[in-house]
Write an enzyme that holds these catalytic residues in place. Structure first.
Site, PDB file in Angstrom:
ATOM      1  N   LYS B 106      -1.087   8.492   9.363  1.00  0.00           N
ATOM      2  CA  LYS B 106      -0.254   7.409   9.905  1.00  0.00           C
ATOM      3  C   LYS B 106       0.860   7.914  10.804  1.00  0.00           C
ATOM      4  CE  LYS B 106       1.847   8.195   5.668  1.00  0.00           C
ATOM      5  NZ  LYS B 106       1.349   8.435   4.327  1.00  0.00           N
ATOM      6  N   LYS B 206       3.892   2.740   9.388  1.00  0.00           N
ATOM      7  CA  LYS B 206       2.805   1.847   8.971  1.00  0.00           C
ATOM      8  C   LYS B 206       2.968   0.455   9.580  1.00  0.00           C
ATOM      9  CE  LYS B 206       2.042   4.309   4.600  1.00  0.00           C
ATOM     10  NZ  LYS B 206       2.531   4.360   3.191  1.00  0.00           N
TER      11      LYS B 206
END
Lengths: 413, 413
Positions: B106, B206
């Protein structure tokens, strides 16, 4: 951008929702799917019926199913009629005419889904039905894609919005079943004849479909030993609450080795269980699996737009398969030989309530908790066998009514 | 059944999980995907490091990335190394070598995801990263398939398990931030250097990815104005609880017309909000959309097996595309020009806490609630502008410390 031509059967709540969303979300749908959807024909039973949906200018309304089913330009049939026999005929004819089919018809799917799925596969068309379980929650696609690589041990659903609305209202407003049902009917959350919803039949039909996806095993809903919510009492709700539980209509399928244990009925569920928080017409599905542990999917269980969105997601998938020349894969291609068993025969804990007096009845049970109110007494049993439960129930004086409910996730397999 | 050959980069927690699940779930994976996956090569930094995972007999372990990246038989590269620069190089090389790529990275995706996605598209390979957000919750696939036909207005996530574990422990065990962090480190839920997790950096990364999928707009995580949880006090938790709220580290993106309002930081959230029930290392994502209304997806946010399952679901999708000659579609193909704005500048309600005395401070605020404890006083403001909040904070005596937290979903756009 390529075009996919659709035929729609039925223009009621769900069919109307499909027409509306196709228009409202057209720009996003075209961008995300790269497909321009054309609704060519819509079949209805009564042409003259007033409707609160405006069809696109070029869409042809007809009362002849055949005009839709036999139109060679139509590539996908969306069935939203909702009856069983006529829908079965129409879907079968559509599949024979090499059209992919999308339906939300859980009653038909529960009794004939696997056969129709095989027929579609043999004719190399798609047969998709995301909207048949839990309305807008994309649970079938999650099970058949993201969880297809995981091994599921249990699936539990609150999958009937009507029943959940009634039980929630009984719990939070302290009203009787009859009053809660009447309110639900007034608000349009329950039908005039609520049998399918409150007796657990709809829940059993949906559990059959969920079980196909989670365990590769369709269940015969007629063999599930269903209990409904019509006899749930204020005494049971108050007692459950005292012990730290609420009461929900649950659908459970739990796999152990080659056995599949199922349950459809009301049960006590602990306040701190995520499913206990699911109130009103919301639905939720909890999945226990080897890789993920617990995951829970919550959302609207019914309604025009949520159901229509599930149909549109099927439509996007069917369009993609048509344009890739890749139709005919089963929506659920997981198949298992499992032996269906009833979870009700397994030792577990019960709430037992006796009516007519608030006195504790004589018994040899080592009660785990006791509660009494005006003219009733409730006790929480330890984990006992079904035989022990039956002896216990028989031991009470015949003049006093007695009821029992299992406690969720106490079954000792 | 056809075969897909895989190369794996990294054999740590996540890489080891992929190897284990590929073995444990082999039978189900083969049935549901109709693909036999062969793990041909695994690249690690240190060949001699002891590992608690057993590779298949024919799998070749190497410390040379190139041996994996340049093997012409390998069709899919799974990247689980977790650094940024080396992973970027490896992924770029894999894409140039016409291999589909799956990653859970991520940090890399937040800064370079859109560029890598375009590169993959131009080279006609898949680039998938379900595991990068919310671990085992299949939220990216839900957003890019089932919700691709819906229009999303807000997405809210509890997407950092470490921070949520710490806040949950502070709330339920009444311990300080430092003690809760130490416990989390002992249990392996927090790293030795927890900066990324507790300061909200991981959450912001995220949210950038979630925003791509929900709104078609990647966010620059460096421009998000993040707050962490390091300064949350027992006084704030007790006050929040008194007013009917808990405190969670939230990621929010909310669309209004062509503006996208974002927030990353701790906020008060009402006890009856489904997100308030998400405790410990669990993650959850709540979606507000036109068709569905509210839907919530809850599950494990981290861990070897949940993350590995998300990778396996990507692997199944990539394999399907390879066998259909249909690689190169973007995982997220929704793109929008939206103006990023900060939700913190929008009028909303706040919890304001002053320390040093339990006396109510002088102010002109029409407090909606008041609570005081040992050496602190807390008040709940009505919806006030950011300027009003700043004047209020400045009006307090400089000797007394003061802190504030916004109340979730009170922003008046």
């Amino acid at each position: 951008m390529q075009t996919i031509t659709i035929g729609l059967l039925g223009l009621g709540t769900v069919g109307g929702g499909v027409v509306k969303l196709l228009q409202e979300h057209a720009a996003k749908i075209e961008q995300t799917t790269n497909v321009h959807f054309v609704l060519k024909r819509v079949a209805v039973a009564h042409l003259d019926k007033p409707r609160n949906v405006t069809l696109p200018d070029d869409t042809i309304l007809t009362d002849q199913l055949d005009e839709v089913l036999n139109d060679p330009e139509i590539q996908v049939i969306v069935e939203t009629m909702g009856t069983i026999n006529l829908a079965r005929q129409a879907i079968t004819q559509a599949i024979y005419n090499h059209k992919s089919v999308i339906t939300a018809n859980k009653d038909l799917l529960a009794i004939d889904g696997p056969r129709l799925a095989q027929l579609a596969k043999s004719r190399h068309v798609d047969f998709l039905y995301e909207a048949s379980v839990a309305g807008g929650i994309p649970i079938l696609r999650v099970l058949s894609s993201s969880l297809a690589t995981d091994q599921i041990s249990q699936i539990t659903g609150i999958i009937n919005g009507t029943a959940n609305y009634i039980l929630s209202a009984m719990t939070s407003n302290n009203v009787s079943y009859d009053k809660a049902l009447m309110n639900a009917q007034k608000k349009g959350y329950a039908e005039a004849n609520p049998t399918n919803d409150v007796k657990g039949i709809d829940t059993a039909n949906k559990l059959s479909i969920l079980s196909q996806f989670a365990f590769g095993k369709a269940l015969d809903p007629n063999k599930l030993g269903i209990r409904g919510i019509e006899n749930i009492t204020a005494a049971q709700l108050a007692s459950a609450n005292h012990f730290g539980y609420t009461i929900k209509l649950l659908a459970i399928a739990k796999r152990l080795a080659n056995k599949l244990y199922t349950f459809v009925g009301p049960a006590l569920i602990a306040h701190n269980d995520p499913l206990a928080q699911v109130d009103g017409v919301q639905n939720a599905v909890a999945v226990e699996s080897n890789a993920l542990g617990s995951s829970v999917y919550t959302g609207p269980g019914a309604g025009a737009k949520p159901t229509a969105n599930s149909i549109l997601s099927d439509l996007a998938a069917a369009a993609n398969d048509i344009l890739d020349y890749d139709c005919g894969s089963e929506f659920n291609n997981y198949h298992n030989e499992l032996e269906p068993c009833s979870l009700t025969t397994v030792p577990q804990s019960y709430l037992v309530t006796t009516y007519g007096t608030s006195a504790k009845p004589n018994s040899t049970v080592n009660w785990q908790g006791e509660f009494s109110g005006n003219n009733y007494w409730s006790g929480l049993t330890p984990v006992i066998s079904h035989q022990e439960l039956e002896s216990l129930l028989k031991s009470f004086p015949k003049s006093s009514a007695v009821s029992y409910l299992p406690v969720y996730n106490t079954a000792k397999l």
